[in-house]
Design a protein around this motif. Structure first.
Motif, PDB file in Angstrom:
ATOM      1  N   GLY A  51     103.302  46.301  40.224  1.00  0.00           N
ATOM      2  CA  GLY A  51     102.842  46.225  41.551  1.00  0.00           C
ATOM      3  C   GLY A  51     102.186  47.151  42.476  1.00  0.00           C
ATOM      4  N   THR A  52     101.600  48.326  41.738  1.00  0.00           N
ATOM      5  CA  THR A  52     100.843  49.460  42.139  1.00  0.00           C
ATOM      6  C   THR A  52      99.354  48.888  42.235  1.00  0.00           C
ATOM      7  N   ILE A  53      98.578  49.451  43.096  1.00  0.00           N
ATOM      8  CA  ILE A  53      97.090  49.057  43.144  1.00  0.00           C
ATOM      9  C   ILE A  53      96.281  50.224  42.694  1.00  0.00           C
ATOM     10  N   TRP A  54      95.440  50.141  41.957  1.00  0.00           N
ATOM     11  CA  TRP A  54      94.404  51.028  41.528  1.00  0.00           C
ATOM     12  C   TRP A  54      93.161  50.616  41.836  1.00  0.00           C
ATOM     13  N   GLY A  55      92.023  51.727  42.104  1.00  0.00           N
ATOM     14  CA  GLY A  55      90.775  51.570  42.346  1.00  0.00           C
ATOM     15  C   GLY A  55      89.636  52.194  41.526  1.00  0.00           C
ATOM     16  N   LEU A  56      88.604  51.869  41.526  1.00  0.00           N
ATOM     17  CA  LEU A  56      87.580  52.294  40.683  1.00  0.00           C
ATOM     18  C   LEU A  56      86.112  52.011  41.367  1.00  0.00           C
ATOM     19  N   GLY A  57      85.105  52.942  41.302  1.00  0.00           N
ATOM     20  CA  GLY A  57      84.010  52.581  41.976  1.00  0.00           C
ATOM     21  C   GLY A  57      83.543  53.412  43.214  1.00  0.00           C
ATOM     22  N   ARG A  58      82.670  52.599  43.986  1.00  0.00           N
ATOM     23  CA  ARG A  58      82.278  53.178  45.163  1.00  0.00           C
ATOM     24  C   ARG A  58      83.255  53.247  46.324  1.00  0.00           C
ATOM     25  N   ASN A  59      83.248  54.448  47.029  1.00  0.00           N
ATOM     26  CA  ASN A  59      84.290  54.637  47.999  1.00  0.00           C
ATOM     27  C   ASN A  59      83.793  54.981  49.415  1.00  0.00           C
ATOM     28  N   ASP A  60      82.987  54.291  49.943  1.00  0.00           N
ATOM     29  CA  ASP A  60      81.808  54.837  51.257  1.00  0.00           C
ATOM     30  C   ASP A  60      82.810  54.711  52.434  1.00  0.00           C
ATOM     31  N   SER A  61      83.732  53.490  52.572  1.00  0.00           N
ATOM     32  CA  SER A  61      84.397  53.618  53.765  1.00  0.00           C
ATOM     33  C   SER A  61      85.882  53.942  53.596  1.00  0.00           C
ATOM     34  N   GLY A  62      86.475  54.569  52.472  1.00  0.00           N
ATOM     35  CA  GLY A  62      87.825  54.940  52.162  1.00  0.00           C
ATOM     36  C   GLY A  62      88.543  53.770  51.602  1.00  0.00           C
ATOM     37  N   GLU A  63      87.772  52.889  51.083  1.00  0.00           N
ATOM     38  CA  GLU A  63      88.509  51.432  50.719  1.00  0.00           C
ATOM     39  C   GLU A  63      89.283  51.587  49.133  1.00  0.00           C
ATOM     40  N   LEU A  64      89.064  52.914  48.639  1.00  0.00           N
ATOM     41  CA  LEU A  64      89.755  53.394  47.527  1.00  0.00           C
ATOM     42  C   LEU A  64      90.653  54.637  47.739  1.00  0.00           C
ATOM     43  N   GLY A  65      90.923  54.805  49.033  1.00  0.00           N
ATOM     44  CA  GLY A  65      91.740  55.768  49.192  1.00  0.00           C
ATOM     45  C   GLY A  65      90.901  57.224  49.661  1.00  0.00           C
ATOM     46  N   PRO A  66      91.555  58.486  50.019  1.00  0.00           N
ATOM     47  CA  PRO A  66      90.485  59.479  50.176  1.00  0.00           C
ATOM     48  C   PRO A  66      89.852  60.063  49.023  1.00  0.00           C
ATOM     49  N   GLY A  67      88.707  60.500  49.677  1.00  0.00           N
ATOM     50  CA  GLY A  67      87.705  61.305  48.648  1.00  0.00           C
ATOM     51  C   GLY A  67      86.726  60.301  48.278  1.00  0.00           C
ATOM     52  N   GLY A  68      85.825  60.638  47.619  1.00  0.00           N
ATOM     53  CA  GLY A  68      84.592  59.965  47.128  1.00  0.00           C
ATOM     54  C   GLY A  68      84.777  59.006  46.085  1.00  0.00           C
ATOM     55  N   ASN A  69      83.611  58.804  45.358  1.00  0.00           N
ATOM     56  CA  ASN A  69      83.846  57.512  44.459  1.00  0.00           C
ATOM     57  C   ASN A  69      84.706  57.942  43.353  1.00  0.00           C
ATOM     58  N   LYS A  70      85.400  56.797  42.870  1.00  0.00           N
ATOM     59  CA  LYS A  70      86.337  56.932  41.790  1.00  0.00           C
ATOM     60  C   LYS A  70      85.806  56.439  40.546  1.00  0.00           C
ATOM     61  N   LEU A  71      85.600  57.889  39.503  1.00  0.00           N
ATOM     62  CA  LEU A  71      85.059  57.273  38.308  1.00  0.00           C
ATOM     63  C   LEU A  71      86.347  57.228  36.998  1.00  0.00           C
ATOM     64  N   VAL A  72      87.307  57.200  37.415  1.00  0.00           N
ATOM     65  CA  VAL A  72      88.667  56.848  36.665  1.00  0.00           C
ATOM     66  C   VAL A  72      89.472  56.011  37.442  1.00  0.00           C
ATOM     67  N   TRP A  73      90.485  55.308  37.007  1.00  0.00           N
ATOM     68  CA  TRP A  73      91.286  54.299  37.486  1.00  0.00           C
ATOM     69  C   TRP A  73      92.240  55.382  38.467  1.00  0.00           C
ATOM     70  N   THR A  74      92.218  55.198  39.799  1.00  0.00           N
ATOM     71  CA  THR A  74      93.052  56.024  40.669  1.00  0.00           C
ATOM     72  C   THR A  74      93.916  55.048  41.435  1.00  0.00           C
ATOM     73  N   GLN A  75      95.007  55.408  41.606  1.00  0.00           N
ATOM     74  CA  GLN A  75      96.075  54.519  42.116  1.00  0.00           C
ATOM     75  C   GLN A  75      95.822  54.884  43.919  1.00  0.00           C
ATOM     76  N   ILE A  76      95.802  53.672  44.412  1.00  0.00           N
ATOM     77  CA  ILE A  76      95.582  53.827  45.917  1.00  0.00           C
ATOM     78  C   ILE A  76      97.109  53.692  46.610  1.00  0.00           C
ATOM     79  N   GLY A  77      97.248  54.635  47.302  1.00  0.00           N
ATOM     80  CA  GLY A  77      98.402  54.780  47.830  1.00  0.00           C
ATOM     81  C   GLY A  77      99.776  55.075  46.798  1.00  0.00           C
ATOM     82  N   THR A  78     101.090  54.981  47.397  1.00  0.00           N
ATOM     83  CA  THR A  78     102.068  55.316  46.309  1.00  0.00           C
ATOM     84  C   THR A  78     102.944  54.034  46.342  1.00  0.00           C
ATOM     85  N   GLU A  79     102.622  52.940  47.304  1.00  0.00           N
ATOM     86  CA  GLU A  79     103.586  51.973  47.327  1.00  0.00           C
ATOM     87  C   GLU A  79     103.447  50.988  46.343  1.00  0.00           C
ATOM     88  N   SER A  80     104.340  50.332  45.930  1.00  0.00           N
ATOM     89  CA  SER A  80     104.357  49.153  44.783  1.00  0.00           C
ATOM     90  C   SER A  80     104.942  47.821  45.381  1.00  0.00           C
TER      91      SER A  80
END
Length: 96
Positions: A51-80
């Motif tokens: 039940g955790t959400i992960w992101g990859l790719g462009r992150n212009d608006s913070g849609e994948l969490g803090p920081g820039g583009n995600k080039l490896v799978w990165t968990q978005i937040g800590t909730e499950s």
């Protein structure tokens, strides 16, 4: 999760070259439940079996969490406990 096509925004991560016409495995994890790419295909969300959400790719608006583009799978937040995640243009929505 496997991907094919354009990777100019990192939407296939560091797992693939800038573009590919062959399917490439996006990481080694095998506990994915679902995946969704935004309308431009530049940001990708994936839901793991736990039940955790992960992101990859462009992150212009913070849609994948803090920081820039995600080039490896990165968990978005800590909730499950999420049941579904869907990508939109520079945004994501989920059902918990």
């Amino acid at each position: 999760i496997w991907g094919i096509g354009d990777n100019s925004e990192g939407q296939l991560g560091s797992y693939a070259p800038s573009s590919t016409s062959s399917w490439v495995q996006l990481g080694g994890d095998s506990d994915w439940k679902s995946v969704s790419a935004d309308m431009e295909g530049a940001s990708v969300y994936a839901l793991k079996a736990n039940g955790t959400i992960w992101g990859l790719g462009r992150n212009d608006s913070g849609e994948l969490g803090p920081g820039g583009n995600k080039l490896v799978w990165t968990q978005i937040g800590t909730e499950s406990g999420f049941k579904k995640v869907v990508a939109g243009l520079n945004t994501g929505v989920a059902i918990k």
